[in-house]
Design a protein around this motif. Structure first.
Motif, PDB file in Angstrom:
ATOM      1  N   THR A  32       0.829  -1.194   0.000  1.00 51.39           N
ATOM      2  CA  THR A  32       0.000   0.000   0.000  1.00 51.39           C
ATOM      3  C   THR A  32       0.869   1.251   0.000  1.00 51.39           C
ATOM      4  OG1 THR A  32      -0.105  -0.108   2.411  1.00 51.39           O
ATOM      5  CG2 THR A  32      -1.942  -1.095   1.189  1.00 51.39           C
ATOM      6  N   LEU A  33       0.259   2.360  -0.380  1.00 54.66           N
ATOM      7  CA  LEU A  33       0.940   3.653  -0.320  1.00 54.66           C
ATOM      8  C   LEU A  33       1.026   4.120   1.132  1.00 54.66           C
ATOM      9  CD1 LEU A  33      -0.710   5.388  -3.411  1.00 54.66           C
ATOM     10  CD2 LEU A  33       1.321   3.924  -3.310  1.00 54.66           C
ATOM     11  N   LYS A  34       1.858   5.120   1.364  1.00 52.32           N
ATOM     12  CA  LYS A  34       2.101   5.595   2.725  1.00 52.32           C
ATOM     13  C   LYS A  34       1.604   7.040   2.868  1.00 52.32           C
ATOM     14  CE  LYS A  34       4.456   1.852   2.207  1.00 52.32           C
ATOM     15  NZ  LYS A  34       3.704   0.601   2.231  1.00 52.32           N
ATOM     16  N   PRO A  35       0.839   7.337   3.914  1.00 49.23           N
ATOM     17  CA  PRO A  35       0.401   8.706   4.143  1.00 49.23           C
ATOM     18  C   PRO A  35       1.539   9.571   4.694  1.00 49.23           C
ATOM     19  CG  PRO A  35      -0.395   7.303   5.907  1.00 49.23           C
ATOM     20  CD  PRO A  35       0.279   6.404   4.908  1.00 49.23           C
ATOM     21  N   GLN A 193      -2.811 -10.395   3.886  1.00 50.04           N
ATOM     22  CA  GLN A 193      -3.787  -9.721   3.013  1.00 50.04           C
ATOM     23  C   GLN A 193      -5.028  -9.249   3.759  1.00 50.04           C
ATOM     24  OE1 GLN A 193      -3.640  -8.682  -0.146  1.00 50.04           O
ATOM     25  NE2 GLN A 193      -1.530  -9.380  -0.254  1.00 50.04           N
ATOM     26  N   LEU A 194      -5.268  -9.799   4.934  1.00 46.79           N
ATOM     27  CA  LEU A 194      -6.470  -9.420   5.676  1.00 46.79           C
ATOM     28  C   LEU A 194      -6.296  -8.120   6.446  1.00 46.79           C
ATOM     29  CD1 LEU A 194      -9.359 -10.241   6.559  1.00 46.79           C
ATOM     30  CD2 LEU A 194      -8.310 -11.366   8.529  1.00 46.79           C
ATOM     31  N   VAL A 195      -5.097  -7.896   7.018  1.00 47.06           N
ATOM     32  CA  VAL A 195      -4.934  -6.788   7.966  1.00 47.06           C
ATOM     33  C   VAL A 195      -5.149  -5.396   7.393  1.00 47.06           C
ATOM     34  CG1 VAL A 195      -3.509  -8.070   9.606  1.00 47.06           C
ATOM     35  CG2 VAL A 195      -2.409  -6.880   7.689  1.00 47.06           C
ATOM     36  N   PRO A 196      -4.964  -5.135   6.089  1.00 46.73           N
ATOM     37  CA  PRO A 196      -5.311  -3.803   5.609  1.00 46.73           C
ATOM     38  C   PRO A 196      -6.802  -3.491   5.758  1.00 46.73           C
ATOM     39  CG  PRO A 196      -3.988  -4.973   3.993  1.00 46.73           C
ATOM     40  CD  PRO A 196      -4.394  -5.971   5.029  1.00 46.73           C
ATOM     41  N   ALA A 374      -6.107  -4.468  -7.537  1.00 43.23           N
ATOM     42  CA  ALA A 374      -6.347  -4.464  -6.091  1.00 43.23           C
ATOM     43  C   ALA A 374      -6.409  -3.028  -5.572  1.00 43.23           C
ATOM     44  CB  ALA A 374      -5.243  -5.237  -5.376  1.00 43.23           C
ATOM     45  N   PRO A 375      -7.603  -2.438  -5.526  1.00 40.64           N
ATOM     46  CA  PRO A 375      -7.740  -1.085  -4.982  1.00 40.64           C
ATOM     47  C   PRO A 375      -7.712  -1.086  -3.464  1.00 40.64           C
ATOM     48  CG  PRO A 375      -9.881  -1.934  -5.621  1.00 40.64           C
ATOM     49  CD  PRO A 375      -8.879  -2.981  -6.020  1.00 40.64           C
ATOM     50  N   TYR A 376      -7.535   0.108  -2.901  1.00 43.50           N
ATOM     51  CA  TYR A 376      -7.576   0.253  -1.444  1.00 43.50           C
ATOM     52  C   TYR A 376      -8.361   1.511  -1.115  1.00 43.50           C
ATOM     53  CZ  TYR A 376      -5.977  -0.297   3.405  1.00 43.50           C
ATOM     54  OH  TYR A 376      -5.922  -0.478   4.763  1.00 43.50           O
TER      55      TYR A 376
END
Length: 402
Positions: A32-35, A193-196, A374-376
């Motif tokens: 994932t990207l980072k804020p 894969q679940l924790v996001p 795979a979007p977030y």
């Protein structure tokens, strides 16, 4: 609920453009990207603290140690376990390897592996013990009838995939782990894969649960291995060194209590700072917001595939118990790597092609390579629509050239 526009503004990489124009990042199952807050936390550690942990009594070391243990305690609270059960690792791969190497297993012992398991959940056991496969269900990572049959073979270890990085299907981990525990097996859960999407509570039947921070807005090189009390006592640390012992003399040494006996050497302190910031960001965003975004994005993915007969969705088109991770194969395209490159270079769409470190799943279902979208939570319906419109154009051009 956090407004989507405000949320997107928190991620600097979403402001980047590439040669094709705006960047559409849909490779979130990989990382994932980072804020800004995560990036700032990492830089803040190096810029204002910089000291090692648990090594000195000066103020900088104590400050770093306190923050390090605060993050551990926060994770433990979310998982529903005491802090002593939370081991920091380099990521999911290291965590599962730590368990496989530390358990007193024989070559004749049997380990049950999900057919859709990531290579990091499979390979630490293969070559070390006998292995058998757990078939995937129609809408879950493990078919329960197959699971019950495997338990009759009395496996010593059962590995479970909490959420597939190929199909997005999840498993009924609590129920399966309880059944495995009753059958006398150690249970190891790959939760990467679940924790996001949701940080699970660790129930009594789960002996080990591993995940990585980079899947959930955090930095790379840091993860968690949550261990049950009984597994802590059974495990032999696979590495020893500074931080793992209370005393060493010429006659021997005395191991520290958990979790420190499993954390050899100087850890990724800046990573833990960043991990803590990621957890705080997700807490501020709220579980309801994440769940609502997941449902909307999954619906958008499935709608797009239903409208395109040249696409086949691995794992079908059902939405039951599924996170927004979708892999498709393209009719007449055994290797979609050129399509993934075209999507990137000509449209700015970042997704992934290949087998996603899950080749046994592809073989078991007679699939060649796939294309994963795979979007977030920072993605939009428009991102997904744009990606599939671009895919149509690339596929059309490819068909003409064949």
């Amino acid at each position: 609920m956090t407004a989507l526009a405000d949320l997107r503004a928190d991620f600097p990489l979403l402001q980047r453009t590439v040669d094709a124009g705006r960047l559409v990042y849909l490779d979130n199952a990989a990382t994932t990207l980072k804020p800004h807050s995560v990036i700032d936390a990492i830089a803040g550690y190096y810029g204002t603290v910089g000291a090692n942990i648990h090594r000195g009594k000066h103020i900088l070391s104590e400050e770093a140690s306190e923050r390090y243990e605060q993050v551990r305690a926060r994770i433990a609270e979310r998982l529903g376990v005491p802090p002593r059960n939370v081991v920091f690792t380099a990521g999911t791969t290291e965590g599962i390897n730590l368990v496989a190497a530390g358990l007193p297993l024989k070559e004749t012992d049997l380990v049950a592996l999900p057919v859709d398991a990531h290579h990091s959940a499979q390979l630490p056991w293969r070559g070390r013990c006998r292995t058998t496969w757990l078939a995937a269900g129609e809408d879950t990572t493990v078919d329960e009838e197959s699971f019950q049959a495997v338990l009759e073979s009395r496996p010593r270890v059962v590995v479970l995939t909490a959420a597939s990085n190929v199909t997005g299907h999840t498993a009924y981990v609590d129920r399966l782990a309880a059944l495995a525990h009753e059958a006398g097996a150690w249970t190891v859960v790959d939760a990467a894969q679940l924790v996001p999407h949701r940080l699970p509570r660790v129930t009594a039947g789960i002996d080990a649960l591993a995940f990585s921070a980079h899947k959930m807005l955090g930095p790379t090189g840091i993860g968690v291995l949550c261990l049950s009390d009984r597994l802590i006592e059974a495990l032999t640390p696979d590495r020893l060194g500074g931080g793992t012992v209370d005393w060493v003399d010429q006659a021997g040494y005395r191991l520290r209590r958990a979790p420190y006996r499993f954390e050899a050497g100087t850890p990724n302190i800046s990573g833990v700072y960043g991990f803590g910031a990621a957890l705080e960001y997700l807490d501020r965003t709220g579980e309801d917001t994440v769940a609502a975004r997941d449902a909307e994005l999954l619906t958008a993915l499935l709608e797009q595939v239903r409208d395109r007969p040249y696409l086949t969705a691995l794992g079908g088109l059902g939405d039951r118990g599924r996170i927004p991770v979708l892999t498709v194969t393209l009719r007449g395209v055994p290797d979609p790597s050129a399509i993934a490159r075209a999507l990137s270079d000509s449209y700015g769409v970042m997704c992934r092609s290949g087998h996603f470190c899950a080749q046994p799943y592809f073989t078991a279902h007679d699939h060649t390579a796939g294309l994963r979208i795979a979007p977030y939570l920072y993605n939009t319906r428009e991102d997904i629509e744009y990606a599939f419109t671009a895919l149509d154009e690339v596929h059309r051009l490819l068909a003409r050239s064949v």
